[in-house]
Scaffold this motif. Structure first.
Motif, PDB file in Angstrom:
ATOM      1  N   PHE A 379       0.843  -1.200   0.000  1.00  0.00           N
ATOM      2  CA  PHE A 379       0.000   0.000   0.000  1.00  0.00           C
ATOM      3  C   PHE A 379       0.877   1.249   0.000  1.00  0.00           C
ATOM      4  O   PHE A 379       1.959   1.273   0.604  1.00  0.00           O
ATOM      5  N   GLU A 380       0.389   2.288  -0.663  1.00  0.00           N
ATOM      6  CA  GLU A 380       1.165   3.531  -0.739  1.00  0.00           C
ATOM      7  C   GLU A 380       1.283   4.202   0.618  1.00  0.00           C
ATOM      8  O   GLU A 380       2.310   4.795   0.949  1.00  0.00           O
ATOM      9  N   ASP A 381       0.210   4.149   1.419  1.00  0.00           N
ATOM     10  CA  ASP A 381       0.222   4.777   2.737  1.00  0.00           C
ATOM     11  C   ASP A 381      -0.854   4.128   3.601  1.00  0.00           C
ATOM     12  O   ASP A 381      -1.579   3.219   3.163  1.00  0.00           O
ATOM     13  N   ASN A 382      -0.977   4.579   4.840  1.00  0.00           N
ATOM     14  CA  ASN A 382      -1.951   4.010   5.772  1.00  0.00           C
ATOM     15  C   ASN A 382      -3.385   4.208   5.312  1.00  0.00           C
ATOM     16  O   ASN A 382      -4.253   3.375   5.573  1.00  0.00           O
ATOM     17  N   LYS A 383      -3.649   5.341   4.628  1.00  0.00           N
ATOM     18  CA  LYS A 383      -5.007   5.597   4.138  1.00  0.00           C
ATOM     19  C   LYS A 383      -5.403   4.545   3.108  1.00  0.00           C
ATOM     20  O   LYS A 383      -6.530   4.019   3.138  1.00  0.00           O
ATOM     21  N   GLU A 384      -4.485   4.215   2.188  1.00  0.00           N
ATOM     22  CA  GLU A 384      -4.804   3.203   1.175  1.00  0.00           C
ATOM     23  C   GLU A 384      -5.035   1.849   1.834  1.00  0.00           C
ATOM     24  O   GLU A 384      -5.939   1.100   1.445  1.00  0.00           O
ATOM     25  N   LYS A 385      -4.237   1.529   2.849  1.00  0.00           N
ATOM     26  CA  LYS A 385      -4.410   0.259   3.557  1.00  0.00           C
ATOM     27  C   LYS A 385      -5.760   0.234   4.272  1.00  0.00           C
ATOM     28  O   LYS A 385      -6.483  -0.774   4.206  1.00  0.00           O
ATOM     29  N   LYS A 386      -6.113   1.316   4.948  1.00  0.00           N
ATOM     30  CA  LYS A 386      -7.391   1.383   5.659  1.00  0.00           C
ATOM     31  C   LYS A 386      -8.563   1.272   4.690  1.00  0.00           C
ATOM     32  O   LYS A 386      -9.542   0.561   4.957  1.00  0.00           O
ATOM     33  N   ASP A 387      -8.466   1.973   3.548  1.00  0.00           N
ATOM     34  CA  ASP A 387      -9.539   1.920   2.545  1.00  0.00           C
ATOM     35  C   ASP A 387      -9.691   0.502   1.987  1.00  0.00           C
ATOM     36  O   ASP A 387     -10.817   0.026   1.761  1.00  0.00           O
ATOM     37  N   PHE A 388      -8.564  -0.169   1.758  1.00  0.00           N
ATOM     38  CA  PHE A 388      -8.599  -1.542   1.239  1.00  0.00           C
ATOM     39  C   PHE A 388      -9.303  -2.462   2.226  1.00  0.00           C
ATOM     40  O   PHE A 388     -10.178  -3.256   1.848  1.00  0.00           O
ATOM     41  N   ILE A 389      -8.940  -2.379   3.499  1.00  0.00           N
ATOM     42  CA  ILE A 389      -9.530  -3.254   4.524  1.00  0.00           C
ATOM     43  C   ILE A 389     -11.030  -2.998   4.644  1.00  0.00           C
ATOM     44  O   ILE A 389     -11.835  -3.936   4.683  1.00  0.00           O
ATOM     45  N   ASN A 390     -11.425  -1.734   4.672  1.00  0.00           N
ATOM     46  CA  ASN A 390     -12.861  -1.394   4.763  1.00  0.00           C
ATOM     47  C   ASN A 390     -13.629  -1.927   3.564  1.00  0.00           C
ATOM     48  O   ASN A 390     -14.729  -2.484   3.708  1.00  0.00           O
TER      49      ASN A 390
END
Length: 453
Positions: A379-390
């Motif tokens: 993931f590029e950053d924590n936001k992308e990781k959080k969006d992916f998980i959601n």
């Protein structure tokens, strides 16, 4: 495995009468046998629709057919009754009267993409025009007498041949790679098949392309034949349908492999032995991920659900994390059930409702695997990781529970492809870590091949 059709005489081991019929095999559809008559004494064959064992004599040798099911029958005044049965397994070369006799001590097999994955290097061809001779030279990656498991030895052999083409001044070079597994003690064919399936799954996992056995030959010194003054062990060829087979599967090149042999070469024997140990535990998530290869370019809800299911099962097998300590959760469970003191049926309902309540959620499972195996680089950053998980959670919940309130948050189209591929990448990297494959190489390979998962 190529399709074939052969006529012969056939007999159920429960009967003495031989019946004329035709055996047909197609690895992608169904194996069947059509008879001028029936294997049962009933006038309506489907009243006794299962036949355990059938033996046959044909111009190309003996056969044993295992587990037959009635398919259809027809009748007319010219040919009498014609009955067709589906067949589960075909053993070519032997006749046995009991399934317990189908035990062997040796298996040789090859599979789709096995040769291209090993890719024996430095193959050179020298052509002498004067005497029209050819010389082949190459560095072999053969493995001899490798102890795969206790009482099991593995040999890997490579072969190269030159075949002239009829009516043309050309020759074809054919390369092949065969595996041979030898057992100290004789094994039921099903035990042997599980070992074959384990290795074929390994090739599918590494090549990122569907693999399946292209030939499978069993041997044992019980099955022999006399040729002149010598005795020869009969090679028993096994034919079967498998969900792994797909005629659209391609023979791909080493550059297309997710985990090429070059990455594993230096530690290959340890990795292969570890894979056989892992497969005993992680067979379900591995097979779920490999199943996508049968239709690799077709994305749909089922493929996403398989990836999510595989990840959940892998984490459950890999971790013992619970939401609450076991003792505390047990007290909560007893308290909840005691609210239904007057109704046994309601208490049982509550007990079933709480059966998996102490297990981590899909969100916790994904976070734990990403942290444990250091997969933030996906993931590029924590936001992308959080969006992916959601997005993965909402999509799984929508498809599993059909929660209309989150329909607008589920993934579709390109987003569905993205989360499916990312879930697959997470599982790939978790498994490669357990195989002790060089971390930097495996991460780079998965990252580079993400669009092909």
């Amino acid at each position: 495995m190529n399709k074939f059709e052969i006529e012969g005489k056939w007999r159920s081991v429960a009967q003495n009468d031989w019946i004329h019929g035709t055996l047909s095999f197609d690895p992608e559809t169904r194996s069947s046998i059509s008879l001028f008559g029936s294997f049962t004494e009933h006038t309506i064959p489907f009243l006794n629709h299962k036949i355990n064992l059938v033996v046959g004599r044909t111009p190309i040798g003996d056969f044993t057919l295992v587990d037959l099911d009635y398919r259809s029958f027809s009748s007319n005044r010219n040919f009498g009754t014609i009955t067709t049965y589906n067949i589960t397994l075909i053993f070519k070369g032997i006749q046995v009267e009991n399934k317990d006799e189908l035990i062997f001590s040796d298996v040789s097999f090859s599979s789709l993409n096995l040769e291209s994955w090993f890719n024996p290097p430095n193959l050179t061809i020298q052509h002498n025009v004067d005497d029209w001779s050819f010389k082949l030279e190459g560095k072999s990656t053969a493995i001899e007498n490798f102890k795969l498991k206790e009482g099991i030895l593995l040999n890997i052999d490579h072969d190269v041949s030159i075949k002239p083409q009829n009516y043309s001044n050309t020759h074809i070079i054919e390369k092949s790679t065969d595996l041979n597994i030898s057992y100290n003690s004789r094994q039921n064919w099903l035990v042997i098949w599980k070992d074959v399936q384990c290795f074929v799954s390994f090739i599918s996992f590494c090549t990122n392309e569907q693999s399946y056995p292209t030939k499978l030959i069993l041997k044992d010194n019980v099955f022999t034949e006399k040729i002149g003054d010598s005795t020869k062990i009969i090679p028993v060829e096994l034919f079967f349908q498998t969900t792994m087979f797909h005629s659209g599967s391609s023979q791909n090149e080493p550059r297309d492999h997710l985990l090429p042999y070059s990455i594993l070469r230096d530690n290959f024997q340890f990795i292969l032995k570890t894979w056989f140990e892992l497969y005993e535990t992680f067979q379900i998530p591995i097979n779920l991920i490999n199943s996508r290869l049968k239709s690799k370019r077709f994305f749909n809800e089922n493929r996403f659900l398989d990836a999510a299911h595989a990840l959940e099962v892998f984490h459950r097998l890999d971790s013992n994390i619970n939401k609450f300590p076991a003792d505390y959760f047990y007290k909560l469970k007893i308290t909840a059930m005691s609210a239904f003191a007057d109704s046994k049926k309601d208490r049982e309902w509550m007990e079933q409702l709480l059966r998996y309540a102490n297990e981590p959620s899909l969100r916790q499972r994904m976070k734990d695997l990403i942290d444990k195996y250091d997969l933030d680089f996906l993931f590029e950053d924590n936001k992308e990781k959080k969006d992916f998980i959601n997005m993965a959670i909402n999509t799984r919940n929508y498809f599993t529970h059909y929660d209309s309130s989150i329909k607008s948050h589920k993934a579709s189209g390109a987003k569905l492809i993205y989360i499916t591929r990312t879930l697959t990448a997470i599982l790939y990297l978790c498994i490669t870590a357990k195989l002790a494959i060089d971390e930097s190489k495996s991460k780079r390979a998965v990252k580079d091949m993400l669009e092909r998962l």
